[in-house]
Write a protein that holds these residues in place. Structure first.
Motif, PDB file in Angstrom:
ATOM      1  N   UNK A  17     -12.340   1.986   2.423  1.00 23.99           N
ATOM      2  CA  UNK A  17     -10.865   1.702   2.765  1.00 23.99           C
ATOM      3  C   UNK A  17     -10.144   2.219   1.745  1.00 23.99           C
ATOM      4  N   UNK A  18      -9.151   3.119   2.162  1.00 26.39           N
ATOM      5  CA  UNK A  18      -8.192   3.396   0.952  1.00 26.39           C
ATOM      6  C   UNK A  18      -6.783   4.049   1.536  1.00 26.39           C
ATOM      7  N   UNK A  19      -5.518   3.962   0.951  1.00 27.88           N
ATOM      8  CA  UNK A  19      -4.360   4.220   1.305  1.00 27.88           C
ATOM      9  C   UNK A  19      -3.472   3.017   2.023  1.00 27.88           C
ATOM     10  N   UNK A  20      -2.116   3.532   2.182  1.00 26.97           N
ATOM     11  CA  UNK A  20      -1.112   2.514   2.824  1.00 26.97           C
ATOM     12  C   UNK A  20      -1.694   2.076   4.052  1.00 26.97           C
ATOM     13  N   UNK A  21      -1.547   0.546   4.272  1.00 23.06           N
ATOM     14  CA  UNK A  21      -2.117   0.053   5.346  1.00 23.06           C
ATOM     15  C   UNK A  21      -1.144   0.378   6.504  1.00 23.06           C
ATOM     16  N   UNK A  22       0.043   1.012   6.048  1.00 18.99           N
ATOM     17  CA  UNK A  22       1.205   1.425   7.483  1.00 18.99           C
ATOM     18  C   UNK A  22       0.989   2.780   7.705  1.00 18.99           C
ATOM     19  N   UNK A  23       0.080   3.467   6.932  1.00 12.33           N
ATOM     20  CA  UNK A  23      -0.098   4.874   7.376  1.00 12.33           C
ATOM     21  C   UNK A  23      -0.873   5.177   8.300  1.00 12.33           C
TER      22      UNK A  23
END
Length: 265
Positions: A17-23
């Motif tokens: 998992x990677x990246x902003x949780x809201x994206x």
């Protein structure tokens, strides 16, 4: 961040998992004899790169590789973890796994689909599974138990699928392929899948990306999928082989981010 999830029959699936949780949420499904490590980072997206059963850091069970219901359940486990509608991205064989999922679970939890050099059929000379000379040259040697036979075939395949990739990338692809047991590499081809009805009935936004110089999955397979799927957006990457996201990373990242943002509205 690496997460382990229980898939079908309790098989443990590794997901990065990677990246902003809201994206916008994007599930990345790799191809034959690869893993979730193949995908670059996409900072504008919340990505979930799964290692399919028998690949990467996931469990290597004795069976399930020929059963579309098992592949569908594995992907459903990833979507359960995501917890909201996601864009499904399938590269190469990953397109077949998405076909299995849609056929058995429907599209309720799917925000959109991206097919990247993907197959949607297998067996019977079906158009959605059309292969090119690099794939045909690799088989059957790449499926052999004999390393003296399999290793050279896999090395050529990893090199020739996307000419121009740096040597260290090709070596990484080869190392990943060699981690997949020969029986798993074989089992993935011992299936018969006709995805035409699934894709004709899909009511989700779909982006089809295919390199015009792809010699693993013939560009005709991408054309076929785009013609079947209502409203599909076909984007041809000129002078690009089987891995557009590695060969044209900036363009692919922009196309994926733009598509995901649009369908997430």
């Amino acid at each position: 961040m690496a997460t382990t999830l229980p898939g079908a029959e309790g098989v443990r699936l590794s997901v990065r998992e990677s990246g902003p949780e809201t994206a916008p949420a994007v599930v990345l499904v790799h191809g034959w004899a690869q893993s979730g490590e193949v995908w670059p980072a996409y900072p504008a997206l919340r990505t979930y790169a799964v290692d399919l059963r028998g690949h990467g850091s996931s469990d290597v069970p004795a069976g399930g590789y020929r059963d579309p219901a098992v592949w569908a359940a594995d992907l459903a486990a990833v979507l359960d973890h995501v917890g909201r509608p996601a864009v499904l991205v399938g590269w190469s064989y990953g397109g077949l796994v998405i076909t299995d999922y849609l056929a058995r679970r429907g599209a309720d939890r799917v925000a959109g689909v991206v097919l990247v050099g993907a197959i949607t059929d297998l067996g019977g000379d079906r158009p959605g599974g059309a292969t090119g000379p690099v794939m045909r040259r690799a088989l059957p040697d790449a499926l052999s138990h004999d390393p003296d036979v399999a290793v050279p075939a896999l090395a050529r395949f990893c090199r020739d699928q996307a000419p121009g990739l740096p040597g260290e990338v090709v070596q990484r692809l080869l190392g990943t392929a060699l981690r997949v047991p020969p029986r798993v590499r074989r089992e993935l081809f011992r299936r018969d899948v006709d995805g035409s009805a699934v894709w004709k009935g899909l009511d989700r936004p779909t982006l089809v990306v295919h390199g015009t110089a792809d010699e693993v999955v013939d560009p005709a397979a991408g054309e076929h999928a785009a013609a079947l799927i209502p409203g599909a957006d076909l984007r041809r990457y000129e002078r690009t082989g089987h891995a557009p996201f590695l060969e044209r990373p900036e363009r692919f990242a922009a196309d994926l981010a733009g598509f995901a943002a649009e369908v997430a509205r």
